[in-house]
Design a protein around this motif. Structure first.
Motif, short mmCIF file in Angstrom:
data_model
loop_
_atom_site.label_atom_id
_atom_site.label_comp_id
_atom_site.label_asym_id
_atom_site.label_seq_id
_atom_site.Cartn_x
_atom_site.Cartn_y
_atom_site.Cartn_z
N UNK A 36 0.82 -1.21 0.00
CA UNK A 36 0.00 0.00 0.00
C UNK A 36 0.86 1.27 0.00
N UNK A 37 1.93 1.27 0.79
CA UNK A 37 2.80 2.45 0.83
C UNK A 37 3.51 2.66 -0.51
N UNK A 38 3.99 1.58 -1.11
CA UNK A 38 4.65 1.69 -2.42
C UNK A 38 3.65 2.15 -3.48
N UNK A 39 2.42 1.64 -3.41
CA UNK A 39 1.39 2.05 -4.37
C UNK A 39 1.10 3.54 -4.25
N UNK A 40 1.02 4.04 -3.03
CA UNK A 40 0.80 5.49 -2.85
C UNK A 40 1.99 6.28 -3.36
N UNK A 41 3.21 5.81 -3.07
CA UNK A 41 4.41 6.52 -3.47
C UNK A 41 4.50 6.67 -4.99
N UNK A 42 4.17 5.61 -5.72
CA UNK A 42 4.30 5.62 -7.17
C UNK A 42 2.98 5.87 -7.88
N UNK A 43 1.92 6.12 -7.14
CA UNK A 43 0.59 6.40 -7.69
C UNK A 43 0.12 5.27 -8.61
N UNK A 44 0.13 4.04 -8.03
CA UNK A 44 -0.25 2.83 -8.74
C UNK A 44 -1.26 2.09 -7.87
N UNK A 45 -2.18 1.39 -8.48
CA UNK A 45 -3.13 0.58 -7.72
C UNK A 45 -2.41 -0.63 -7.12
#
Length: 83
Positions: A36-45
């Motif tokens: 979830x944190x990586x998805x937010x960082x890179x703006x990816x689902x």
């Protein structure tokens, strides 16, 4: 304030290179990291990160199965980029 991207042309989906996918996968499955944190960082689902793991990871899983005891995991490598 957050940045917003407005897509106006016929192409509405972003294209991620395999290098970008591998970098995001490495960030998402690094020790003590969360998808979830990586998805937010890179703006990816988050679902896209899991899909990439299935398609780019070695075999069917990018990470070995975890056991009940603490263990260190090998670095994540994409199957398509191994020498």
């Amino acid at each position: 304030m957050s940045q917003m991207t407005i897509l106006t042309g016929p192409e509405r989906r972003r294209r991620w290179s395999e290098e970008d996918q591998c970098r995001i996968l490495a960030a998402a499955f690094a020790p003590r990291a969360t998808v979830a944190a990586a998805a937010r960082q890179y703006d990816v689902a988050t679902s896209l990160i899991y899909k990439w793991r299935r398609t780019l990871g070695p075999g069917k899983r990018a990470l070995p199965k975890l056991s009940w005891f603490a263990m260190s995991l090998p670095p994540l490598r994409c199957r398509r980029h191994q020498p």
